[in-house]
Scaffold this motif. Structure first.
Motif, short mmCIF file in Angstrom:
data_model
loop_
_atom_site.label_atom_id
_atom_site.label_comp_id
_atom_site.label_asym_id
_atom_site.label_seq_id
_atom_site.Cartn_x
_atom_site.Cartn_y
_atom_site.Cartn_z
N MET A 176 0.80 -1.21 0.00
CA MET A 176 0.00 0.00 0.00
C MET A 176 0.84 1.27 0.00
SD MET A 176 -3.17 -0.44 -0.32
CE MET A 176 -3.49 1.27 0.02
N SER A 177 2.13 1.17 0.29
CA SER A 177 2.98 2.36 0.30
C SER A 177 3.09 2.99 -1.08
CB SER A 177 4.38 2.01 0.82
OG SER A 177 5.01 1.06 -0.04
N ARG A 178 2.78 2.23 -2.13
CA ARG A 178 2.83 2.77 -3.49
C ARG A 178 1.44 2.83 -4.13
NH1 ARG A 178 7.17 3.31 -1.59
NH2 ARG A 178 9.23 3.06 -2.58
N ALA A 179 0.41 2.33 -3.46
CA ALA A 179 -0.92 2.26 -4.07
C ALA A 179 -1.49 3.65 -4.36
CB ALA A 179 -1.88 1.48 -3.17
N ALA A 180 -1.31 4.58 -3.42
CA ALA A 180 -1.86 5.92 -3.63
C ALA A 180 -1.16 6.62 -4.80
CB ALA A 180 -1.71 6.74 -2.35
N ALA A 181 0.15 6.39 -4.93
CA ALA A 181 0.91 7.07 -5.99
C ALA A 181 0.50 6.59 -7.38
CB ALA A 181 2.40 6.84 -5.77
N ILE A 182 0.30 5.30 -7.55
CA ILE A 182 0.00 4.80 -8.90
C ILE A 182 -1.45 5.08 -9.31
CG2 ILE A 182 1.71 2.97 -8.67
CD1 ILE A 182 -0.59 0.99 -8.45
N LYS A 263 -12.76 4.76 12.28
CA LYS A 263 -11.33 4.95 12.07
C LYS A 263 -10.53 4.32 13.21
CE LYS A 263 -8.08 8.80 11.38
NZ LYS A 263 -8.02 10.28 11.31
N PRO A 264 -9.63 3.38 12.93
CA PRO A 264 -8.80 2.80 13.99
C PRO A 264 -7.92 3.86 14.65
CG PRO A 264 -8.72 1.46 12.00
CD PRO A 264 -9.40 2.73 11.63
N LYS A 265 -7.60 3.63 15.91
CA LYS A 265 -6.78 4.60 16.63
C LYS A 265 -5.38 4.69 16.06
CE LYS A 265 -9.32 3.99 20.98
NZ LYS A 265 -9.22 3.58 22.41
N LYS A 266 -4.85 3.57 15.61
CA LYS A 266 -3.50 3.54 15.07
C LYS A 266 -3.54 3.41 13.56
CE LYS A 266 0.92 1.09 15.52
NZ LYS A 266 1.62 -0.06 16.13
N PRO A 272 1.84 8.27 6.26
CA PRO A 272 2.34 9.27 7.21
C PRO A 272 1.26 9.64 8.24
CG PRO A 272 2.89 9.90 4.96
CD PRO A 272 1.95 8.74 4.86
N ARG A 273 1.71 9.92 9.45
CA ARG A 273 0.78 10.19 10.54
C ARG A 273 -0.12 11.38 10.24
NH1 ARG A 273 2.54 11.43 16.85
NH2 ARG A 273 0.40 11.72 17.65
N GLU A 274 0.43 12.45 9.67
CA GLU A 274 -0.37 13.63 9.38
C GLU A 274 -1.46 13.32 8.37
OE1 GLU A 274 2.88 13.38 9.05
OE2 GLU A 274 3.56 14.42 10.89
N GLU A 275 -1.13 12.52 7.37
CA GLU A 275 -2.12 12.16 6.35
C GLU A 275 -3.22 11.28 6.94
OE1 GLU A 275 -2.22 10.14 1.86
OE2 GLU A 275 -0.32 10.39 2.96
N TYR A 276 -2.84 10.38 7.85
CA TYR A 276 -3.85 9.52 8.47
C TYR A 276 -4.78 10.34 9.37
CZ TYR A 276 -5.96 5.67 11.04
OH TYR A 276 -6.86 4.80 11.62
N GLU A 277 -4.24 11.28 10.11
CA GLU A 277 -5.08 12.10 10.99
C GLU A 277 -6.06 12.96 10.22
OE1 GLU A 277 -2.32 14.25 13.36
OE2 GLU A 277 -1.92 12.56 14.75
N ALA A 278 -5.74 13.27 8.97
CA ALA A 278 -6.64 14.07 8.15
C ALA A 278 -7.81 13.28 7.59
CB ALA A 278 -5.86 14.71 7.01
N LEU A 279 -7.78 11.95 7.70
CA LEU A 279 -8.89 11.13 7.19
C LEU A 279 -10.12 11.30 8.08
CD1 LEU A 279 -7.03 7.79 6.33
CD2 LEU A 279 -7.66 9.64 4.78
N PRO A 280 -11.33 11.08 7.52
CA PRO A 280 -12.55 11.21 8.33
C PRO A 280 -12.60 10.15 9.43
CG PRO A 280 -13.05 10.25 6.18
CD PRO A 280 -11.62 10.73 6.13
#
Length: 446
Positions: A176-182, A263-266, A272-280
């Motif tokens: 998944m580390s490359r899934a968003a990019a492609i 949304k799971p706590k972790k 990246p943590r900042e990107e995850y915290e921005a999710l609903p």
């Protein structure tokens, strides 16, 4: 221009041939701030020879010298490949991808959606220090006894089989580390289809935030309960084991429901943590389960999760049929790795491996375009055209009509054991470095 590339460009669609024109290649070099002088192995000739090399089964550089009446050495050819920046190949891939997307605009769709198949695989490469340091090798192999392995992620168009994007990553990294990019080039309304490795809260939330849709087989750790009105656990508290980590909303049937995922706590390690915290904090998804009744299939029951909530517009039977077609991505990857011999790359630097991967993507899309045009002329599905036959026709010297390409029989639901009949040679496996093994050999006196 290498003489063997002329019939290849002449046999391609006009838009694809334009992407590989000398002018386009030189413009890509200028955009990458690459300067060159007029010589035998200029950028265009180097790209053409690289493409021919891959189409001939990624043959050796010594063989490339014989692609016409040339007067250069294999060392000169390798140096010419090194001179070209990786950005040049990426620029050509961008143009091929744009052409591929345009080709799918007027093509057949699944319930008005373009469908993209995502899946991961791997490939090996020479045991060079630079590659070992960047990609790594499997942990069950001793140093000096194995080869570097890269994870590889690819995004294919379901209808045409064209490869839109691919990315390589170190072995010890999540797919998944490359899934968003492609998937950056996908447009609102497009649908991503994948297996359980791509099923997570973060991935579904990312797709929904970009107005994309997803259909994935649900992860094996996700608890699913189709009891109407049943209780749920917000965040999956460990104090209430066995309860699903969702809130029931609506039932479309006995095994078809709409739920809210929390949304799971972790967050996942690949985000990246900042990107995850921005999710609903929550997303609404649809869960459905169906049985596979075909004798011989390994999986008898499949549970899917999707962002397509409407059961009238998207019946469970249609979603099950769509997921059945997900197997096509496995065949596409087999075409690349086995038929086109991409399972083991040959370059000994990271930059060279990425260039090699890019040229494989270019070559594969050219072959798929030939398969698509032949399928159109013969009135069959593109996946029924033999890929190896298309490669031979593309690089062949004899003129021929696309309607003569081999059409494989339709074998829907066919099941074969995943075994090999031909035995491998009975050599011992290398369990110690070669330098140590030499010392154990008996000394011969002459």
């Amino acid at each position: 221009m290498p003489p063997r590339i002329i019939p290849i460009l002449a046999r391609l669609r006009q838009d694809l041939a334009a992407v590989l024109s000398r002018e386009t290649i030189e413009e890509a070099c200028r955009q990458s701030n690459h300067s060159w002088r007029r010589r035998l192995l200029d950028p265009a000739a180097t790209v053409y020879l690289f493409l021919l090399q891959v189409l001939h089964g990624n043959t050796a550089c010594q063989h490339v010298v014989h692609f016409g009446n040339w007067s250069f050495t294999d060392s000169a050819y390798c140096q010419a490949r090194k001179r070209l920046p990786l950005a040049v190949f990426h620029s050509l891939l961008e143009k091929i991808a744009a052409t591929s997307r345009a080709a799918t605009e007027g093509g057949s769709r699944w319930l008005e959606h373009r469908v993209w198949l995502v899946d991961g695989s791997s490939f090996s490469m020479p045991d060079a220090p630079e590659l070992q340091g960047h990609f790594g090798q499997p942990g069950n192999q001793r140093k000096g006894c194995g080869f570097p392995v890269a994870k590889w992620l690819a995004l294919f168009d379901l209808t045409t089989g064209m490869l839109l994007r691919s990315a390589a990553a170190p072995l010890r990294s999540h797919e998944m580390s490359r899934a968003a990019a492609i998937s950056q080039e996908l447009e609102p309304g497009d649908l991503v289809l994948g297996d359980r490795g791509f099923c997570s809260y973060a991935h579904l939330a990312l797709l929904a935030g970009r107005e994309l849709h997803g259909v994935f087989r649900i992860h094996q750790k996700q608890i699913v309960d189709f009891t109407s009105g049943r209780p749920g656990t917000r965040g999956g508290s460990k104090d209430v084991p066995g309860l699903p980590r969702s809130r029931w909303v609506l039932a479309h049937g006995d095994s078809d429901q709409v739920v809210v995922w929390f949304k799971p706590k972790k967050g996942p390690s690949w985000m990246p943590r900042e990107e995850y915290e921005a999710l609903p904090d929550e997303i609404t998804v649809r869960e459905l389960r169906y049985r596979v009744e075909v004798p011989g299939y390994r999986v008898r029951e499949i549970t899917l999760v999707t962002t397509l909530h409407d059961a009238v517009a998207y019946p469970a039977e249609a979603l099950a049929e769509l997921y059945f077609r997900r197997w096509q991505v496995e065949i596409n990857i087999r075409h690349l790795k086995i038929s086109m011999q991409m399972d083991v790359l040959c370059c000994e630097t990271v930059d060279g491996v990425l260039k090699e991967l890019a040229v494989f993507t270019l070559a594969y899309n050219l072959v798929r375009s030939v398969m698509g045009e032949s399928a159109r002329l013969q009135g069959v599905d593109p996946d029924r055209i033999g890929l190896v036959d298309a490669v031979r026709w593309l690089i062949g010297t004899e003129e021929g009509d696309l309607s003569v390409l081999v059409v494989n029989p339709s074998r829907r639901g066919r099941v074969e054991p995943r075994v090999k009949k031909r035995r491998a040679k009975q050599y011992m496996l290398m369990k110690n470095p070669r330098s140590e093994l030499r010392k154990s050999l008996p000394k011969k006196h002459f």
